[in-house]
Design an enzyme around this catalytic site. Structure first.
Site, PDB file in Angstrom:
ATOM      1  N   CYS A 109     -53.485   3.229   5.884  1.00  0.00           N
ATOM      2  CA  CYS A 109     -52.321   2.456   6.315  1.00  0.00           C
ATOM      3  C   CYS A 109     -52.039   2.897   7.735  1.00  0.00           C
ATOM      4  CB  CYS A 109     -51.111   2.709   5.419  1.00  0.00           C
ATOM      5  SG  CYS A 109     -49.629   1.822   5.992  1.00  0.00           S
ATOM      6  N   CYS A 112     -47.899   3.087   8.674  1.00  0.00           N
ATOM      7  CA  CYS A 112     -47.044   4.130   8.073  1.00  0.00           C
ATOM      8  C   CYS A 112     -47.821   4.826   6.975  1.00  0.00           C
ATOM      9  CB  CYS A 112     -45.734   3.536   7.583  1.00  0.00           C
ATOM     10  SG  CYS A 112     -45.927   2.057   6.558  1.00  0.00           S
ATOM     11  N   SER A 113     -47.450   4.590   5.726  1.00  0.00           N
ATOM     12  CA  SER A 113     -48.183   5.219   4.626  1.00  0.00           C
ATOM     13  C   SER A 113     -48.079   4.376   3.358  1.00  0.00           C
ATOM     14  CB  SER A 113     -47.656   6.631   4.360  1.00  0.00           C
ATOM     15  OG  SER A 113     -46.267   6.603   4.084  1.00  0.00           O
ATOM     16  N   CYS A 114     -48.221   3.063   3.493  1.00  0.00           N
ATOM     17  CA  CYS A 114     -48.182   2.169   2.332  1.00  0.00           C
ATOM     18  C   CYS A 114     -49.266   2.597   1.341  1.00  0.00           C
ATOM     19  CB  CYS A 114     -48.380   0.727   2.764  1.00  0.00           C
ATOM     20  SG  CYS A 114     -47.042   0.088   3.793  1.00  0.00           S
TER      21      CYS A 114
END
Length: 209
Positions: A109, A112-114
Protein backbone atom coordinates in the site's frame (compact mmCIF):
# COMPACT_ATOMS: atom_id res chain seq x y z
CA UNK A 1 14.55 -3.47 5.64
CA UNK A 2 13.94 -4.98 9.05
CA UNK A 3 11.74 -8.02 9.49
CA UNK A 4 9.38 -8.57 12.41
CA UNK A 5 11.74 -10.81 14.36
CA UNK A 6 14.33 -8.06 14.56
CA UNK A 7 11.97 -6.10 16.78
CA UNK A 8 12.44 -8.63 19.58
CA UNK A 9 16.11 -7.74 19.86
CA UNK A 10 15.14 -4.31 21.16
CA UNK A 11 12.29 -5.17 23.51
CA UNK A 12 14.08 -3.45 26.39
CA UNK A 13 14.43 -0.16 24.52
CA UNK A 14 12.54 2.87 25.88
CA UNK A 15 9.06 3.45 24.39
CA UNK A 16 9.05 5.56 21.24
CA UNK A 17 7.56 9.05 21.19
CA UNK A 18 4.58 7.66 19.28
CA UNK A 19 4.01 4.93 21.87
CA UNK A 20 4.18 7.47 24.68
CA UNK A 21 1.70 9.76 22.94
CA UNK A 22 -0.71 6.90 22.31
CA UNK A 23 -0.50 5.89 25.96
CA UNK A 24 -1.11 9.48 27.07
CA UNK A 25 -4.17 9.79 24.81
CA UNK A 26 -5.49 6.43 26.00
CA UNK A 27 -5.07 7.49 29.63
CA UNK A 28 -6.88 10.78 29.00
CA UNK A 29 -9.79 9.12 27.19
CA UNK A 30 -10.05 6.50 29.92
CA UNK A 31 -10.07 9.19 32.59
CA UNK A 32 -12.92 10.96 30.80
CA UNK A 33 -14.84 7.71 30.52
CA UNK A 34 -14.78 7.70 26.72
CA UNK A 35 -13.07 4.32 26.34
CA UNK A 36 -12.71 1.11 28.32
CA UNK A 37 -9.12 -0.23 28.30
CA UNK A 38 -10.35 -3.82 28.52
CA UNK A 39 -12.38 -3.33 25.35
CA UNK A 40 -9.34 -2.00 23.51
CA UNK A 41 -7.28 -4.95 24.72
CA UNK A 42 -9.96 -7.34 23.47
CA UNK A 43 -9.99 -5.72 20.02
CA UNK A 44 -6.20 -5.89 19.73
CA UNK A 45 -6.18 -9.51 20.91
CA UNK A 46 -8.82 -10.40 18.35
CA UNK A 47 -6.75 -9.16 15.43
CA UNK A 48 -3.33 -10.15 16.75
CA UNK A 49 -4.01 -13.56 18.22
CA UNK A 50 -7.42 -14.99 17.45
CA UNK A 51 -7.89 -13.66 13.93
CA UNK A 52 -4.37 -12.93 12.74
CA UNK A 53 -3.61 -14.65 9.45
CA UNK A 54 -5.51 -17.79 10.42
CA UNK A 55 -8.64 -16.78 8.56
CA UNK A 56 -6.67 -16.15 5.40
CA UNK A 57 -4.91 -19.49 5.80
CA UNK A 58 -8.29 -21.22 5.84
CA UNK A 59 -9.31 -19.40 2.67
CA UNK A 60 -6.12 -20.53 0.94
CA UNK A 61 -6.44 -24.12 2.17
CA UNK A 62 -9.99 -24.36 0.88
CA UNK A 63 -8.96 -22.93 -2.50
CA UNK A 64 -6.14 -25.47 -2.71
CA UNK A 65 -8.44 -28.39 -1.99
CA UNK A 66 -11.70 -27.31 -3.64
CA UNK A 67 -11.45 -26.32 -7.34
CA UNK A 68 -14.97 -24.90 -7.39
CA UNK A 69 -14.23 -22.66 -4.41
CA UNK A 70 -10.93 -21.57 -5.98
CA UNK A 71 -12.83 -20.46 -9.10
CA UNK A 72 -15.36 -18.52 -7.03
CA UNK A 73 -12.53 -16.96 -5.03
CA UNK A 74 -10.79 -15.68 -8.15
CA UNK A 75 -14.05 -14.62 -9.85
CA UNK A 76 -15.61 -12.80 -6.87
CA UNK A 77 -13.13 -12.67 -4.02
CA UNK A 78 -15.24 -10.70 -1.55
CA UNK A 79 -18.21 -13.04 -1.82
CA UNK A 80 -16.11 -16.21 -1.68
CA UNK A 81 -14.24 -15.04 1.40
CA UNK A 82 -17.55 -14.10 3.01
CA UNK A 83 -18.73 -17.68 2.45
CA UNK A 84 -16.31 -18.66 5.19
CA UNK A 85 -17.59 -15.91 7.46
CA UNK A 86 -14.77 -13.42 6.96
CA UNK A 87 -15.88 -9.92 6.09
CA UNK A 88 -16.26 -6.50 7.62
CA UNK A 89 -14.26 -3.31 8.06
CA UNK A 90 -11.08 -3.26 5.96
CA UNK A 91 -12.30 -6.27 4.01
CA UNK A 92 -15.36 -5.03 2.17
CA UNK A 93 -13.81 -5.17 -1.32
CA UNK A 94 -11.22 -7.89 -1.85
CA UNK A 95 -9.32 -9.05 -4.91
CA UNK A 96 -7.42 -12.35 -4.77
CA UNK A 97 -4.48 -12.71 -7.16
CA UNK A 98 -3.05 -16.17 -7.80
CA UNK A 99 0.61 -17.11 -7.90
CA UNK A 100 1.63 -19.44 -10.71
CA UNK A 101 4.95 -20.69 -12.09
CA UNK A 102 4.76 -17.77 -14.53
CA UNK A 103 3.65 -14.97 -12.14
CA UNK A 104 4.52 -14.09 -8.55
CA UNK A 105 2.26 -11.50 -6.94
CA UNK A 106 3.18 -9.09 -4.16
CA UNK A 107 0.99 -6.62 -2.25
CA UNK A 108 1.85 -3.15 -0.97
CA UNK A 109 0.00 0.00 0.00
CA UNK A 110 2.05 2.92 -1.27
CA UNK A 111 -0.16 5.64 0.24
CA UNK A 112 -0.59 4.36 3.79
CA UNK A 113 -1.11 0.83 5.07
CA UNK A 114 -4.40 -0.49 3.67
CA UNK A 115 -4.56 -4.14 4.64
CA UNK A 116 -7.26 -6.88 4.74
CA UNK A 117 -7.80 -7.10 8.49
CA UNK A 118 -10.60 -9.74 8.47
CA UNK A 119 -8.34 -12.24 6.70
CA UNK A 120 -4.81 -11.25 7.77
CA UNK A 121 -5.26 -9.46 11.09
CA UNK A 122 -3.12 -6.44 11.92
CA UNK A 123 -0.46 -5.43 9.36
CA UNK A 124 3.15 -6.17 10.30
CA UNK A 125 5.40 -3.24 11.16
CA UNK A 126 7.44 -3.56 7.98
CA UNK A 127 4.32 -3.41 5.78
CA UNK A 128 3.63 0.10 7.08
CA UNK A 129 7.23 1.28 6.76
CA UNK A 130 8.23 3.86 4.13
CA UNK A 131 11.13 1.73 2.78
CA UNK A 132 8.85 -1.22 2.03
CA UNK A 133 6.10 0.95 0.56
CA UNK A 134 8.50 2.65 -1.87
CA UNK A 135 10.96 -0.11 -2.67
CA UNK A 136 8.30 -2.77 -3.24
CA UNK A 137 7.30 -0.84 -6.36
CA UNK A 138 10.77 0.26 -7.47
CA UNK A 139 12.71 -2.96 -6.79
CA UNK A 140 10.31 -5.79 -5.94
CA UNK A 141 12.82 -8.55 -6.68
CA UNK A 142 15.36 -6.93 -4.40
CA UNK A 143 12.79 -6.65 -1.61
CA UNK A 144 11.77 -10.27 -2.07
CA UNK A 145 15.40 -11.37 -1.79
CA UNK A 146 15.63 -9.55 1.54
CA UNK A 147 12.71 -11.69 2.68
CA UNK A 148 14.56 -14.79 1.48
CA UNK A 149 12.41 -15.29 -1.61
CA UNK A 150 14.30 -15.79 -4.87
CA UNK A 151 12.08 -15.56 -7.93
CA UNK A 152 13.22 -17.15 -11.18
CA UNK A 153 14.26 -14.69 -13.88
CA UNK A 154 11.56 -15.97 -16.22
CA UNK A 155 8.83 -15.47 -13.61
CA UNK A 156 7.05 -12.11 -13.77
CA UNK A 157 6.70 -10.20 -10.50
CA UNK A 158 3.48 -8.19 -10.27
CA UNK A 159 3.02 -5.60 -7.53
CA UNK A 160 -0.53 -4.76 -6.46
CA UNK A 161 -1.22 -1.48 -4.67
CA UNK A 162 -3.98 -1.80 -2.07
CA UNK A 163 -6.05 1.28 -1.38
CA UNK A 164 -9.18 2.45 0.40
CA UNK A 165 -11.39 0.86 -2.28
CA UNK A 166 -9.63 -2.46 -2.89
CA UNK A 167 -7.47 -4.73 -0.80
CA UNK A 168 -5.41 -7.44 -2.47
CA UNK A 169 -4.70 -10.91 -1.15
CA UNK A 170 -2.27 -13.42 -2.65
CA UNK A 171 -3.27 -17.03 -3.25
CA UNK A 172 0.13 -18.77 -3.05
CA UNK A 173 0.98 -21.92 -4.96
CA UNK A 174 0.23 -25.15 -3.17
CA UNK A 175 3.48 -26.85 -2.10
CA UNK A 176 4.37 -30.15 -3.74
CA UNK A 177 3.87 -33.27 -1.68
CA UNK A 178 0.67 -32.08 0.03
CA UNK A 179 -1.78 -34.23 -1.93
CA UNK A 180 -2.77 -36.30 1.10
CA UNK A 181 -3.34 -33.39 3.48
CA UNK A 182 -6.78 -32.18 4.53
CA UNK A 183 -7.79 -28.52 4.76
CA UNK A 184 -6.76 -28.14 8.38
CA UNK A 185 -3.32 -29.56 7.67
CA UNK A 186 -2.95 -27.40 4.57
CA UNK A 187 -3.86 -24.28 6.54
CA UNK A 188 -0.92 -24.94 8.86
CA UNK A 189 1.43 -24.51 5.88
CA UNK A 190 0.07 -21.09 4.92
CA UNK A 191 2.11 -18.18 6.26
CA UNK A 192 1.03 -14.57 6.59
CA UNK A 193 3.85 -13.43 4.30
CA UNK A 194 2.82 -15.92 1.61
CA UNK A 195 -0.56 -14.16 1.45
CA UNK A 196 1.17 -10.79 1.05
CA UNK A 197 3.59 -12.22 -1.48
CA UNK A 198 6.76 -11.59 0.53
CA UNK A 199 7.02 -15.21 1.55
CA UNK A 200 6.15 -18.75 0.54
CA UNK A 201 4.07 -21.45 2.23
CA UNK A 202 5.87 -23.83 4.54
CA UNK A 203 6.82 -27.21 3.16
CA UNK A 204 5.21 -30.35 4.58
CA UNK A 205 7.40 -32.44 6.86
CA UNK A 206 9.90 -34.24 4.67
CA UNK A 207 9.05 -32.03 1.68
CA UNK A 208 11.65 -30.69 -0.71
CA UNK A 209 11.74 -27.21 -2.29
Amino acid sequence: MAHDHHDHDHHNAPPSDTALRVKAIESLLTEKGLIVPEALDAIVDTYQSRVGPRNGARVVAKAWSDPDYRKRLLDNSTAAIAELGYSGVQGEDMVVVENTPQVHNMVVCTLCSCYPWPTLGLPPVWYKSAPYRSRAVIDPRGVLKEFGVDIADDTEVRVWDSNAELRYFVLPMRPAGTEGLDEEQLAELVTRDSMIGTGLPKLPIGGVP
